[in-house]
Design a protein around this motif. Structure first.
Motif, PDB file in Angstrom:
ATOM      1  N   ARG A 174      22.692  60.636  -0.354  1.00 44.20           N
ATOM      2  CA  ARG A 174      22.523  60.921   1.068  1.00 44.20           C
ATOM      3  C   ARG A 174      23.797  60.551   1.807  1.00 44.20           C
ATOM      4  NH1 ARG A 174      16.605  59.907   2.566  1.00 44.20           N
ATOM      5  NH2 ARG A 174      17.371  59.122   4.549  1.00 44.20           N
ATOM      6  N   LYS A 175      24.062  61.237   2.909  1.00 43.96           N
ATOM      7  CA  LYS A 175      25.164  60.834   3.762  1.00 43.96           C
ATOM      8  C   LYS A 175      24.828  59.501   4.420  1.00 43.96           C
ATOM      9  CE  LYS A 175      27.325  65.266   4.811  1.00 43.96           C
ATOM     10  NZ  LYS A 175      27.795  66.178   5.892  1.00 43.96           N
ATOM     11  N   VAL A 176      25.871  58.808   4.859  1.00 45.68           N
ATOM     12  CA  VAL A 176      25.703  57.457   5.390  1.00 45.68           C
ATOM     13  C   VAL A 176      26.347  57.355   6.767  1.00 45.68           C
ATOM     14  CG1 VAL A 176      26.208  55.007   5.034  1.00 45.68           C
ATOM     15  CG2 VAL A 176      25.689  56.485   3.059  1.00 45.68           C
ATOM     16  N   ALA A 177      25.610  56.764   7.689  1.00 53.27           N
ATOM     17  CA  ALA A 177      26.123  56.509   9.034  1.00 53.27           C
ATOM     18  C   ALA A 177      26.063  55.016   9.319  1.00 53.27           C
ATOM     19  CB  ALA A 177      25.309  57.267  10.080  1.00 53.27           C
TER      20      ALA A 177
ATOM     21  N   ASP B  54      30.067  58.335   6.019  1.00 53.67           N
ATOM     22  CA  ASP B  54      30.330  59.678   6.543  1.00 53.67           C
ATOM     23  C   ASP B  54      30.431  59.717   8.062  1.00 53.67           C
ATOM     24  OD1 ASP B  54      29.868  61.463   3.971  1.00 53.67           O
ATOM     25  OD2 ASP B  54      28.274  59.963   4.013  1.00 53.67           O
TER      26      ASP B  54
ATOM     27  N   ASN C 188      16.521  53.024   3.053  1.00 55.03           N
ATOM     28  CA  ASN C 188      17.590  53.830   3.656  1.00 55.03           C
ATOM     29  C   ASN C 188      18.266  53.166   4.844  1.00 55.03           C
ATOM     30  OD1 ASN C 188      17.171  56.151   1.910  1.00 55.03           O
ATOM     31  ND2 ASN C 188      15.237  56.409   3.020  1.00 55.03           N
TER      32      ASN C 188
ATOM     33  N   SER D 217      27.999  66.280  13.137  1.00 51.14           N
ATOM     34  CA  SER D 217      27.451  67.277  12.216  1.00 51.14           C
ATOM     35  C   SER D 217      28.466  68.373  11.911  1.00 51.14           C
ATOM     36  CB  SER D 217      26.206  67.916  12.833  1.00 51.14           C
ATOM     37  OG  SER D 217      26.577  68.847  13.852  1.00 51.14           O
TER      38      SER D 217
ATOM     39  N   TYR E  16      19.951  60.726   6.648  1.00 44.00           N
ATOM     40  CA  TYR E  16      21.061  59.807   6.361  1.00 44.00           C
ATOM     41  C   TYR E  16      20.528  58.433   5.952  1.00 44.00           C
ATOM     42  CZ  TYR E  16      24.829  62.625   8.541  1.00 44.00           C
ATOM     43  OH  TYR E  16      25.760  63.576   8.857  1.00 44.00           O
ATOM     44  N   ASN E  17      21.322  57.719   5.169  1.00 46.13           N
ATOM     45  CA  ASN E  17      21.206  56.270   5.106  1.00 46.13           C
ATOM     46  C   ASN E  17      21.905  55.725   6.345  1.00 46.13           C
ATOM     47  OD1 ASN E  17      21.852  56.414   1.607  1.00 46.13           O
ATOM     48  ND2 ASN E  17      19.895  55.950   2.542  1.00 46.13           N
TER      49      ASN E  17
ATOM     50  N   PHE F 130      19.849  59.737  13.033  1.00 49.44           N
ATOM     51  CA  PHE F 130      20.475  59.903  11.725  1.00 49.44           C
ATOM     52  C   PHE F 130      19.448  59.763  10.600  1.00 49.44           C
ATOM     53  CE2 PHE F 130      24.627  59.088  13.802  1.00 49.44           C
ATOM     54  CZ  PHE F 130      25.375  60.085  13.192  1.00 49.44           C
TER      55      PHE F 130
END
Length: 263
Positions: free
Chosen positions: A7-10, A85, A56, A229, A32-33, A27
């Motif tokens: 997963r993408k991460v914020a 990310d 997450n 995004s 997202y994580n 998010f």
């Protein structure tokens, strides 16, 4: 070696409440994580627990103005999720006092959190984003970055500095595939606004906001997520005012001019 998350991460600073928490929730909803960073440890832990998504989410207790604490927090996020990310530099403080009553210590703390904090966090984030081809950073500035107002000497100046820092970051980090933009909230229904905006001030804001209302935290989160995004893939170095048209009116608040009330 950490295996990167599929997963993408914020990472969101100032995420224990208000706009930051709304952004973190957005998010998460988008798959997202999310690492939530805040200086208020008890509130942070409670907010992350309330999200009820331990697989997450990650709580990071740190002061964004403390370089060592920031480095440790980003290392913890990297160790947990293996990538980064998106970064949202939302942590901020305000001192709403007349210029002649603002102390040097108050001035310095506002600058440390609102300007140095995003500098330190971005320095920590960029190498992690570079490892996976880039990412996106959003700085939360303010309408006070665009227009002067009563009682905001320290706060407004710090946010104006952050607006320019956004452009500096965008220019320098573009070669790493990192986009950097800013969101400038106008009056938003946050706990702070509810605490300090008197009925007279709220009436002033309604009179001077073309959309005739305060914004919602979720509306700010929508703007932040958009800029992070792929739909914003050709947007960098910009500041988006999410303010119901307030900045466009160019009119100050008469209640603040008249009696110097908090705003």
């Amino acid at each position: 070696m950490t295996t990167p998350s599929p997963r993408k991460v914020a990472l969101v600073t100032g995420a224990a409440r208000g706009i930051g928490l709304a952004v973190a929730k957005r998010f998460l909803a988008e798959g997202y994580n999310v690492a939530l960073l805040d200086i208020e440890n008890d509130l942070l832990r409670a907010s992350v627990a309330a999200l009820n998504d331990p697989a997450n989410t990650l709580a990071l207790h740190a002061d964004v103005a403390d370089a060592a604490a920031v480095a440790a927090a980003f290392a913890a996020a990297q160790a947990r999720f293996g990538r980064l990310d998106a970064l949202v530099n939302n942590a901020g403080i305000a001192v709403f006092k007349p210029l002649l009553d603002t102390t040097q210590a108050e001035w310095q703390r506002v600058m440390d959190v609102n300007l140095t904090g995003p500098f330190l966090c971005t320095q920590a984030a960029a190498p992690l984003m570079r490892e996976h081809g880039g990412g996106a950073i959003v700085n939360i500035t303010s309408i006070s970055a665009l227009r002067a107002s009563t009682l905001r000497t320290a706060y407004g100046t710090s946010k104006a500095g952050l607006a320019h820092l956004t452009k500096q970051f965008a220019v320098e980090l573009a070669t790493l595939g990192i986009r950097v933009n800013a969101v400038a909230p106008g009056p938003v229904e946050t706990a702070m606004a509810k605490a300090v905006h008197t009925p007279a001030i709220r009436a002033d804001y309604h009179d001077t906001i073309p959309l005739n209302r305060y914004g919602g935290e979720d509306e700010l989160a929508d703007a932040v997520f958009f800029l992070c995004s792929p739909r914003a893939s050709y947007i960098t170095g910009q500041m988006l005012a999410v303010d119901g048209g307030f900045e466009a009116t160019g009119i100050g608040l008469p209640t603040l001019r008249r009696d110097g009330s908090n705003g």
